[in-house]
Design an enzyme around this catalytic site. Sequence first.
Site, PDB file in Angstrom:
ATOM      1  N   LYS A   1       0.860  -1.185   0.000  1.00  0.00           N
ATOM      2  CA  LYS A   1       0.000   0.000   0.000  1.00  0.00           C
ATOM      3  C   LYS A   1       0.895   1.232   0.000  1.00  0.00           C
ATOM      4  CE  LYS A   1      -3.555   2.401   2.710  1.00  0.00           C
ATOM      5  NZ  LYS A   1      -4.436   2.333   3.910  1.00  0.00           N
TER       6      LYS A   1
ATOM      7  N   LYS B   1      -2.259  -1.601  -3.590  1.00  0.00           N
ATOM      8  CA  LYS B   1      -3.090  -0.396  -3.524  1.00  0.00           C
ATOM      9  C   LYS B   1      -2.201   0.850  -3.583  1.00  0.00           C
ATOM     10  CE  LYS B   1      -6.296   1.945  -0.337  1.00  0.00           C
ATOM     11  NZ  LYS B   1      -6.955   1.909   0.982  1.00  0.00           N
TER      12      LYS B   1
END
Length: 342
Positions: free
Chosen positions: A210, A263
Amino acid sequence: MHTAEFLETEPTEISSVLAGGYNHPLLRQWQSERQLTKNMLIFPLFISDNPDDFTEIDSLPNINRIGVNRLKDYLKPLVAKGLRSVILFGVPLIPGTKDPVGTAADDPAGPVIQGIKFIREYFPELYIICDVCLCEYTSHGHCGVLYDDGTINRERSVSRLAAVAVNYAKAGAHCVAPSDMIDGRIRDIKRGLINANLAHKTFVLSYAAKFSGNLYGPFRDAACSAPSNGDRKCYQLPPAGRGLARRALERDMSEGADGIIVKPSTFYLDIMRDASEICKDLPICAYHVSGEYAMLHAAAEKGVVDLKTIAFESHQGFLRAGARLIITYLAPEFLDWLDEEN
């Protein structure tokens, strides 16, 4: 008058002719390593602590904050069209709910645990993923517990996150998805699930890769989770840090992650490919984040792109890079579009 000129050419090599392999719509599907299906789609739900809430989010077109009492009518048509999975984000709006350690995250009367129980009762066929983080529930808006100087207290943070994950699993979540990016939290969560006799029926889907960046604004509007000071660059990955991402993937896999999230997704297809190779035996999930979703809508509204066409192109790119699952705000549209394609 100018006459078109044609140069002499050599006879075409047999190996040069590819068009016969994709001249038919079915052939174009056969040429895809993975085809987008409804089973791959995970739809984010923002559940507020106002049970009757149904509020539009200006920066996220067609997405709402929803109270538990409104979930049944909202989900029923989506489930009927083939929605199989949701990921829950709690949104505490009642004044005084937030505190420095995110006590409300696993409050039995809070939005996530109430949402889990409601969905298990009325939509038992839905697979429930719970995002595990503290940012929505802390008074400072950061993803963990802080030292007095404002930096992350790793030990207290992962201990708190593990407790939240276990309590979501106890309430009936099928999957916990820690998104905080604090070192070592997967190990503590996995150990907590083992000690609670829940590890055998709880999937740990780690946001292992992420990245910090500028694509989360609409989500923070929806979840009311923007940090009150500073940023998250000291625990989310730097956008250019491919090596760090690879190390994080290896770490979380070794700590017991059952699946991996990358992400954002559109600008990180190289990381998605890395994840599919480093974690080749784990499902890889792309998260098409709020900023990416908002950009597609903005471009479509300006007439720059066709929303359906660009949505398929972007999501097929995730599959091509190695994803098997996609968290996407476009899930409701895809439920219709996939029927049209078939």
